[in-house]
Design an enzyme around this catalytic site. Sequence first.
Site, PDB file in Angstrom:
ATOM      1  N   ARG A  54       0.804  -1.211   0.000  1.00  0.00           N
ATOM      2  CA  ARG A  54       0.000   0.000   0.000  1.00  0.00           C
ATOM      3  C   ARG A  54       0.843   1.269   0.000  1.00  0.00           C
ATOM      4  O   ARG A  54       0.555   2.230  -0.709  1.00  0.00           O
ATOM      5  CB  ARG A  54      -0.958  -0.011   1.213  1.00  0.00           C
ATOM      6  CG  ARG A  54      -1.856   1.222   1.353  1.00  0.00           C
ATOM      7  CD  ARG A  54      -2.454   1.705   0.040  1.00  0.00           C
ATOM      8  NE  ARG A  54      -3.122   0.662  -0.720  1.00  0.00           N
ATOM      9  CZ  ARG A  54      -3.386   0.743  -2.012  1.00  0.00           C
ATOM     10  NH1 ARG A  54      -3.009   1.806  -2.708  1.00  0.00           N
ATOM     11  NH2 ARG A  54      -3.994  -0.248  -2.633  1.00  0.00           N
TER      12      ARG A  54
ATOM     13  N   LYS B 208       2.939  24.908  -3.651  1.00  0.00           N
ATOM     14  CA  LYS B 208       1.617  24.378  -3.320  1.00  0.00           C
ATOM     15  C   LYS B 208       1.658  22.856  -3.386  1.00  0.00           C
ATOM     16  O   LYS B 208       1.095  22.215  -4.266  1.00  0.00           O
ATOM     17  CB  LYS B 208       0.568  24.954  -4.262  1.00  0.00           C
ATOM     18  CG  LYS B 208       0.388  26.461  -4.098  1.00  0.00           C
ATOM     19  CD  LYS B 208      -0.629  27.030  -5.065  1.00  0.00           C
ATOM     20  CE  LYS B 208      -0.765  28.532  -4.889  1.00  0.00           C
ATOM     21  NZ  LYS B 208      -1.720  29.129  -5.858  1.00  0.00           N
TER      22      LYS B 208
ATOM     23  N   LYS C 291       5.930  39.142  -2.911  1.00  0.00           N
ATOM     24  CA  LYS C 291       4.575  39.038  -3.441  1.00  0.00           C
ATOM     25  C   LYS C 291       3.761  40.282  -3.071  1.00  0.00           C
ATOM     26  O   LYS C 291       4.253  41.200  -2.418  1.00  0.00           O
ATOM     27  CB  LYS C 291       3.926  37.755  -2.930  1.00  0.00           C
ATOM     28  CG  LYS C 291       4.748  36.493  -3.253  1.00  0.00           C
ATOM     29  CD  LYS C 291       3.927  35.243  -3.256  1.00  0.00           C
ATOM     30  CE  LYS C 291       3.102  35.146  -4.503  1.00  0.00           C
ATOM     31  NZ  LYS C 291       2.389  33.855  -4.633  1.00  0.00           N
TER      32      LYS C 291
ATOM     33  N   GLU D 137       6.584  39.995  -7.668  1.00  0.00           N
ATOM     34  CA  GLU D 137       5.296  39.787  -8.328  1.00  0.00           C
ATOM     35  C   GLU D 137       4.663  41.128  -8.679  1.00  0.00           C
ATOM     36  O   GLU D 137       4.641  42.052  -7.865  1.00  0.00           O
ATOM     37  CB  GLU D 137       4.367  39.005  -7.400  1.00  0.00           C
ATOM     38  CG  GLU D 137       2.955  38.833  -7.913  1.00  0.00           C
ATOM     39  CD  GLU D 137       2.056  38.157  -6.881  1.00  0.00           C
ATOM     40  OE1 GLU D 137       2.268  36.959  -6.629  1.00  0.00           O
ATOM     41  OE2 GLU D 137       1.172  38.836  -6.323  1.00  0.00           O
TER      42      GLU D 137
ATOM     43  N   ASP E  78       1.506  38.194 -12.683  1.00  0.00           N
ATOM     44  CA  ASP E  78       0.420  37.461 -12.028  1.00  0.00           C
ATOM     45  C   ASP E  78      -0.943  37.774 -12.630  1.00  0.00           C
ATOM     46  O   ASP E  78      -1.345  38.943 -12.735  1.00  0.00           O
ATOM     47  CB  ASP E  78       0.411  37.801 -10.530  1.00  0.00           C
ATOM     48  CG  ASP E  78      -0.560  36.938  -9.752  1.00  0.00           C
ATOM     49  OD1 ASP E  78      -0.572  35.715  -9.963  1.00  0.00           O
ATOM     50  OD2 ASP E  78      -1.317  37.501  -8.931  1.00  0.00           O
TER      51      ASP E  78
END
Length: 286
Positions: free
Chosen positions: A107, A142, A174, A204, A226
Amino acid sequence: MSPRISNASLPDLILEPLVRNALMEDLGSYGDITTRSVVPGDVTYVARLNARADAVVSGMQIARIAFGLVDPTLDVKTLIGDGETAHKGETLMTISGSAASILMGERVALNFAGRLTGIATKTAAFVTAAAGTKTRITCTRKTTPGLRLVEKQAVLHGGGFNHRYSLSDAILIKDNHIAAAGGVQAVLEAVKANASHMMKVEIEVDRLDQLEDVLTVGGADVVLLDNMNNDTLARAVDMVQGRIITEASGNVTLERIASIAATGVDYISSGALTHSAQTVDLGLDF
């Protein structure tokens, strides 16, 4: 078929703790009581890890480690390796030896291999869509907590490239950093004053006037464009004129890859490579 990238494997020593933890989670405090109850210890088998769909393979190194940690006497042979293409019905790996040991490792080996093969397969589709352009496909942070290392490895197996592994790898300014620091000029001047000369800087922007500020102030190596539409991306690339690396991100789908790449950006980053990849159906057949 040769692997898409030859240096995407890591030393077993680095991956073993991750695989060991997964085995301990699955075996629990008393081991595989089902197998111990019904399978005689002297029974041996040759099991085959088979693809049940066409896919780009990843996770074979981890599957081999899993079976080896359960029982070092198992004979594990990889027939289709990480980064190679498999077709439905093909055997990726054979595992020979104690049937009980094979069942105990099954598994964990399949969980890793199915998940990572899904990421490699999705990445390969994005890379194919950008073929014929200079644009490279890259992942993001992510990722599944605890699995970033192997998920980013799977992106490499699919022919993609890796973005930052962690917050300490590079400076990525960012929108929230810009808001908190007081604007594009303020953050770039702060970087010039405080950052190591060895550290790459990405910033960004979501508007062309911000991009103009970035180019005027200087200090950035990469600009992240972006959530821009394709016309705006093309204008941004024209403004940059190769002075810094361009990366398109946000609202990136497989259907848009070719048109985004046609704008001339250097990179397209997508969190979907890791957070939305569908696990590929693999089976271990006795």
